[in-house]
Scaffold this active site. Structure first.
Site, PDB file in Angstrom:
ATOM      1  N   GLU A 103     -17.208 -48.535 -83.948  1.00 62.23           N
ATOM      2  CA  GLU A 103     -18.604 -48.107 -83.718  1.00 62.23           C
ATOM      3  C   GLU A 103     -19.522 -49.335 -83.790  1.00 62.23           C
ATOM      4  OE1 GLU A 103     -18.600 -43.704 -85.454  1.00 62.23           O
ATOM      5  OE2 GLU A 103     -18.756 -45.150 -87.079  1.00 62.23           O
ATOM      6  N   CYS A 149     -23.344 -37.478 -89.151  1.00 63.05           N
ATOM      7  CA  CYS A 149     -24.382 -38.426 -89.593  1.00 63.05           C
ATOM      8  C   CYS A 149     -25.638 -38.346 -88.729  1.00 63.05           C
ATOM      9  CB  CYS A 149     -23.839 -39.841 -89.588  1.00 63.05           C
ATOM     10  SG  CYS A 149     -23.037 -40.299 -88.046  1.00 63.05           S
TER      11      CYS A 149
HETATM   12  O1  FUB Z   1     -19.981 -43.890 -92.252  1.00 62.71           O
HETATM   13  C1  FUB Z   1     -21.145 -43.113 -92.365  1.00 62.71           C
HETATM   14  C2  FUB Z   1     -21.704 -42.859 -91.004  1.00 62.71           C
HETATM   15  O2  FUB Z   1     -20.766 -42.145 -90.224  1.00 62.71           O
HETATM   16  C3  FUB Z   1     -21.991 -44.100 -90.203  1.00 62.71           C
HETATM   17  O3  FUB Z   1     -23.239 -44.625 -90.405  1.00 62.71           O
HETATM   18  C4  FUB Z   1     -21.812 -43.615 -88.814  1.00 62.71           C
HETATM   19  O4  FUB Z   1     -21.637 -44.651 -87.898  1.00 62.71           O
HETATM   20  C5  FUB Z   1     -20.606 -42.726 -88.946  1.00 62.71           C
HETATM   21  O5  FUB Z   1     -19.443 -43.466 -88.919  1.00 62.71           O
HETATM   22 ZN    ZN Z   2     -24.659 -41.203 -86.606  1.00 62.54          ZN
END
Ligand code: FUB
Ligand code: ZN
Length: 689
Positions: A344, A440
């Site tokens: 990501e 999230c």
């Molecule tokens: O890991 C916590 C949250 O979930 C991250 O900020 C997002 O990118 C997702 O992976």
């Molecule tokens: Zn998110």
């Protein structure tokens, strides 16, 4: 950095948003998103992935109660990893175990933050009662010693803080602090704030430079900026010290995460590690935005906070370098960041693929946080321009126009068939989803949209900075005098803004952003008792001594009268952009913007095979009123061509080169944030020219 430039966000209680455009978004959050998410947190949404969030708090509370009742006879649970993959056999009859992601608690914290903001704009006793009840559940889970993370409470506290790199305890702490401060500031109720402070005290006793304390730091940043917020709310310097410690310690050698994960070091002793967590180098030595994009921008936000509060130029320089790298080499024209789904993360410089983009909604939200913090230190239009770009495009695209579904990933080009059949694009969804196992983004959207005024305005003693033109009624005190400002705005469809201020006999400065996309503008003061010559064609009705322009902000200082109206006009022209030639994916293509809005082509308006279209960017274009699912927008009509694939010997995969047969067509562009509201279909931001 110059301390005289510092400003801070306006309290939400001093701003009432009246803006047509943003009011609608905030009302959606209030009426759709907050109730929906409350149901989701309680696993009450039929057909949506269960959250287990409130279940975990209740189970931890139950355990806590048993612990108190049993005293020394109580046995802590034996640690079992029941993280990401653990799912109950029957979700209707959960046992008292932890379920969901290790950071599941954070979904509630973001929700309560959104509730707090929403209550400042729209008091709602029923919602407040639900929130108070939920806070009771959360507080009941808190341990005697202040610790509060349901994953470890339920799985075995003997392992707390043993996997900072991956296990998000400090991330959950950060969200708890943000939520608790927001709810306290909105309602004056401090139950959650007290619980959050107790957990922060526990963490401050555990981590720090003193001998015997743990030398770790968050694997997923956010605690840094949240601790700063707690410090600014409580004035307890312990929290500022801890935030600074986390920033300073990050990336130092030997790596703290190596100590946590010796087996990985054995496997790869010389490898570059922890770029994913921005812990590969001390933060002051970092100059390229790398790793997980949300983590990165949350870290940079914390760095900017600490730079401001400790007046640390080396830290601010690092923020500026990271900002420059990000916006000059790694930013999509939609305000998205994160070029790859692997981790990501940010990809390498200029690697900005459109159809495999990650551009997570949370990452653009974090970019908005970072930009606002840079503005707090240094009001320079470049930060506000990017903040606006992220907010009006990727952030808004994260939520459907009816507030009922969400994007996590925000691509710039979609062919639905590819999303279904090509594994490289499985992360790209062609339609918004109701909820996510890893949820999230939706609650992050809720808290950001419902606090949009804290990005629009910052203040210092005698100055109100207007970074975003969002219609509002604002109250402020200048040297003991109450000052009011009323602003109306036709953004984002029209650049006309009016301002009426009343500062009685007190000189007061309005610092007004001149958007970077604006090639000419007009500012006039109407209704003033005298009619001075300003010496500028763009600015009329003001005396030249009353204003100055610096870093893209027009500062007007005067004693404002309610009977006067300041009108601003920032004409929104259609602008056509090429990307830097290093962006391989966009070569020979163009994107269209108008004012703060980035546009895209959608199949619903242009038919399928968007790749066959070419844009004649020189031909006259037209802006027209349009609606997308009832949302009034401006669409842009431009001339172009469509290749006629039927006439191109369709049975052959290759053919000798020839001039393509094409027919003239009108290309219809809609705002990017409105795409995918009319079912699954093709979309593209960039079009061949
Ligand atoms: O890991 C916590 C949250 O979930 C991250 O900020 C997002 O990118 C997702 O992976
Ligand atoms: Zn998110």
């Amino acid at each position: 950095m110059n301390k005289n430039n510092f400003s801070s966000p306006l309290s939400l209680r001093n701003v009432q948003i009246t803006d047509t455009f943003w009011k609608k978004e905030m009302e959606l959050v209030r009426t759709e998103v907050i109730p929906y998410q409350w149901a989701a947190l309680n696993d009450q949404v039929e057909g949506a992935a269960p959250s287990f969030c409130m279940h975990n708090f209740k189970a931890a509370g139950k355990l806590n109660k048993e612990k108190k009742e049993l005293g020394t006879a109580f046995k802590e649970p034996v640690y079992t990893f029941r993280g990401f993959e653990a799912l109950p056999e029957d979700p209707k009859h959960l046992d008292d175990k932890f379920y969901g992601f290790v950071f599941q608690d954070s979904d509630f914290y973001k929700w309560i933050e959104a509730v707090g903001y929403s209550l400042t704009q729209h008091p709602d006793p029923q919602l407040e009662a639900i929130a108070d009840g939920a806070i009771d559940i959360v507080c009941a889970a808190q341990q005697e010693d202040g610790y509060l993370d349901t994953y470890y409470i339920l799985n075995g506290k003997d392992r707390i803080f043993t996997n900072l790199r991956d296990h998000h305890e400090l991330y959950c702490l950060g969200h708890l602090l943000e939520g608790a401060v927001a709810y306290y500031q909105a309602t004056g109720k401090d139950k959650l704030l007290k619980a959050a402070s107790r957990y922060a005290d526990y963490v401050a006793d555990y981590f720090g430079p003193e001998e015997g304390k743990c030398k770790g730091y968050p694997g997923h940043e956010i605690a840094e900026m949240a601790l700063v917020r707690l410090y600014e709310t409580t004035q307890d310097s312990k929290y500022l010290d801890l935030a600074k410690y986390f920033i300073d310690e990050r990336g130092k050698q030997p790596y703290y995460f190596d100590k946590e994960h010796p087996e990985e070091v054995k496997k790869n002793p010389n490898g570059l590690r922890y770029a994913y967590n921005q812990a590969h180098l001390p933060v002051r030595e970092q100059d390229e935005a790398v790793g997980h994009a949300v983590r990165a921008v949350y870290l940079y936000s914390g760095m900017a906070d600490i730079a401001r509060l400790t007046e640390d130029d080396t830290l601010f320089d690092a923020c500026k370098r990271l900002w420059d790298n990000m916006v000059q080499k790694k930013l999509y024209i939609t305000g998205g960041i994160g070029g790859t789904h692997m981790g990501e993360a940010f990809s390498f410089n200029y690697d900005l693929p459109n159809d495999t983009a990650y551009a997570e909604t949370c990452a653009s939200i974090g970019l908005v946080f970072f930009a606002r913090r840079m503005l707090e230190i240094c009001p320079d239009v470049q930060y506000a321009d990017v903040m606006e770009q992220a907010l009006y495009n990727t952030v808004l695209a994260g939520m459907a126009l009816d507030g009922k579904s969400f994007f996590y990933v925000n691509p710039l080009e979609v062919l639905p068939e590819a999303c279904h059949k090509d594994e490289r694009k499985f992360h790209v969804k062609p339609v918004r989803q109701k909820w996510f196992g890893c949820a999230c983004c939706p609650p992050n959207l809720a808290r950001t949209l419902s606090s949009v005024s804290s990005y629009a305005f910052t203040e210092k003693d005698d100055t109100l900075f207007v970074h975003l033109y969002i219609g509002s009624d604002i109250k402020k005190t200048v040297n003991g005098t109450d000052v009011s400002v009323r602003m109306t705005s036709e953004f984002p469809w029209n650049g006309k803004v009016t301002l009426q201020a009343d500062s009685a006999d007190t000189p007061f400065t309005l610092a007004l952003r001149i958007p970077g996309w604006c090639t000419s503008y007009q500012v006039s003061l109407l209704g003033a008792a005298h009619n001075p010559i300003s010496g500028s064609e763009a600015i009329t009705g003001l005396d030249a001594s009353e204003y100055t322009i610096k870093d893209g902000y027009l500062y007007i200082t005067r004693k404002w009268k309610e009977s006067e109206t300041l009108t601003l006009d920032f004409p929104m022209e259609i602008q056509v952009w090429n990307a830097n030639p290093n962006v391989r994916e966009d070569i020979g293509r163009a994107a269209v913007t108008r004012g703060p809005i980035t546009y895209c082509l959608e199949e619903a308006d242009n038919g399928c095979d968007l790749h066959l279209l070419t844009l004649d960017w020189n031909a006259p274009a037209q802006v027209r009123d349009f609606t997308v699912c009832g949302e009034p927008v401006k669409e842009i009509l431009m001339q172009g061509f469509k290749e006629d694939k039927e006439k191109e010997a369709p049975q052959r995969l290759y053919r000798p080169v020839q001039t393509a047969e094409k027919s003239p067509v009108t290309l219809r562009f809609i705002p990017y944030y409105t795409w995918a509201n009319r079912g699954e279909n093709e979309m593209s931001v960039w079009v061949r020219v």
